[in-house]
Design a protein around this motif. Structure first.
Motif, short mmCIF file in Angstrom:
data_model
loop_
_atom_site.label_atom_id
_atom_site.label_comp_id
_atom_site.label_asym_id
_atom_site.label_seq_id
_atom_site.Cartn_x
_atom_site.Cartn_y
_atom_site.Cartn_z
N MET A 108 0.82 -1.21 0.00
CA MET A 108 0.00 0.00 0.00
C MET A 108 0.86 1.27 0.00
O MET A 108 0.49 2.27 -0.61
N PHE A 109 2.01 1.21 0.68
CA PHE A 109 2.92 2.37 0.67
C PHE A 109 3.45 2.61 -0.74
O PHE A 109 3.53 3.75 -1.20
N TYR B 187 0.69 4.08 -2.85
CA TYR B 187 0.45 5.47 -2.48
C TYR B 187 1.50 6.40 -3.11
O TYR B 187 1.17 7.47 -3.64
N THR C 261 -6.87 10.12 -1.95
CA THR C 261 -6.06 9.03 -1.40
C THR C 261 -5.34 9.47 -0.12
O THR C 261 -5.15 8.65 0.79
N THR C 262 -4.95 10.73 -0.03
CA THR C 262 -4.29 11.22 1.17
C THR C 262 -5.24 11.20 2.37
O THR C 262 -4.79 11.10 3.52
N TYR D 131 -4.94 6.87 2.83
CA TYR D 131 -3.71 6.07 2.92
C TYR D 131 -2.88 6.30 4.18
O TYR D 131 -2.43 5.32 4.80
N LEU E 203 -4.40 4.55 7.00
CA LEU E 203 -4.38 3.12 6.71
C LEU E 203 -2.99 2.53 6.96
O LEU E 203 -2.85 1.46 7.56
N LEU E 204 -1.96 3.23 6.53
CA LEU E 204 -0.59 2.76 6.71
C LEU E 204 -0.21 2.72 8.19
O LEU E 204 0.47 1.79 8.63
N LEU F 217 -10.35 -2.30 -0.87
CA LEU F 217 -9.15 -1.54 -1.22
C LEU F 217 -9.17 -1.09 -2.68
O LEU F 217 -8.54 -0.08 -3.03
N VAL G 117 -7.64 2.30 -4.89
CA VAL G 117 -6.44 1.92 -5.63
C VAL G 117 -6.57 2.19 -7.12
O VAL G 117 -5.83 2.99 -7.70
#
Length: 313
Positions: free
Chosen positions: A29-30, A33, A72-73, A76, A79-80, A273, A277
């Motif tokens: 995921m990182f 992102y 996304t910001t 994510y 989430l991370l 997800l 994504v």
């Protein structure tokens, strides 16, 4: 529930199923992102610095990609952090804020697609009036409406949700989407009625408008010469691809939050997800590869980067 100083905490009920693989999920995921940030920002940067791209169509593309970065910001980073934490706990107010931003930016994306569709409609169906209709003022108003209308609608739902009594404190998901409604003991009439209005204003009506404009575009293109048909295909195909994926993910998000299906939680997580994504990740590639002017500048940027590496700048 945990209450301290009148603060209500809720738990994201997803980490148990993936606890063994959380570092793998974090790395994946990182990486995604970073790709989303770099790819979207690159296209926005190219549109910003090149004056020949300061046209309504490219400005709307830049706005759409900037919207993807914000979208996304909103999801994510939290989430991370969750992947690296033992427990995924957040405050109810923070959860509602994420819910507000998630659907505000999601609704803005649909409105931006509608604005892009109108721009293409004027360019192809009314080419002689294009400069008169699509002025800077028109573009600016369209951008303001895209973000303001969505934000006002979601603000009402978020504020109404702050007053709701909670009977559950586990959000069934990986982030705070409309699953927050399942926490409430009883959904208020305001939320129910205004939810339907929001659905109409932020999704159904803009999508119907896009379908109508593209139908008109394809009819005019079919009746015109080969060159106009080619132009219509080159400029409208990327928008159609994004619109179709937006509709698919919109329907998916509504169904995944409201329909209780009997399948493993891990599968639900992976499917959910996809919402954050595919669209943000593939939009810049769709526009970067399908729009000739953007592709030309991308190749120029690539050539400069390679030259820079060779000479050691």
């Amino acid at each position: 529930m945990d209450k301290e100083s009148n603060v209500t905490f809720v738990t994201l009920d997803w980490y148990v199923e993936i606890n063994k693989y959380r570092y793998i999920f974090f790395f994946i995921m990182f990486t995604i992102y970073i790709l989303i940030l770099c790819s979207n920002s690159t296209i926005v940067y190219l549109i910003w610095i090149h004056k020949n791209l300061h046209e309504p169509m490219y400005i709307f593309i830049a706005a759409l990609l900037l919207n993807s970065v914000l979208y996304t910001t909103n999801v994510y980073p939290k989430l991370l952090i969750g992947f690296l934490s033992e427990k995924q706990v957040t405050t109810y107010s923070a959860c509602l804020f994420q819910f507000f931003m998630f659907y505000t930016l999601g609704g803005s994306e649909v409105w931006l697609l509608a604005a892009m569709a109108y721009d293409r409609y004027v360019a192809i169906c009314k080419p002689l009036q294009y400069q008169t209709i699509m002025r800077k003022t028109t573009v600016s108003i369209s951008l303001i409406i895209a973000w303001l209308v969505s934000g006002c609608h979601m603000a009402v739902l978020a504020i109404a949700s702050t007053e709701a009594k909670l009977c559950d404190f586990k959000v069934k998901g990986i982030f705070c989407n409309n699953a927050v409604y399942t926490l409430q003991c009883e959904r208020s009439r305001l939320i129910t009625i205004f939810g339907v209005i929001t659905l109409l204003d932020l999704a159904i009506l803009p999508m119907l408008f896009v379908v109508f404009t593209y139908t008109k575009i394809f009819i005019v293109s079919y009746q015109s010469c080969k060159e106009i048909r080619k132009k219509a295909t080159e400029t409208c195909l990327p928008h159609m691809l994004v619109l179709i994926s937006a509709i698919v993910f919109f329907v998916y998000d509504i169904s995944i939050a409201r329909v209780e299906l009997d399948f493993p939680k891990t599968a639900r997580i992976i499917m959910t997800l996809q919402i954050v994504v595919y669209h943000p990740l593939f939009n810049p590639f769709i526009y970067g590869l399908k729009m000739k002017e953007i592709l030309k500048h991308l190749k120029g940027l690539q050539a400069k980067f390679i030259t820079c590496i060779k000479i050691g700048c």
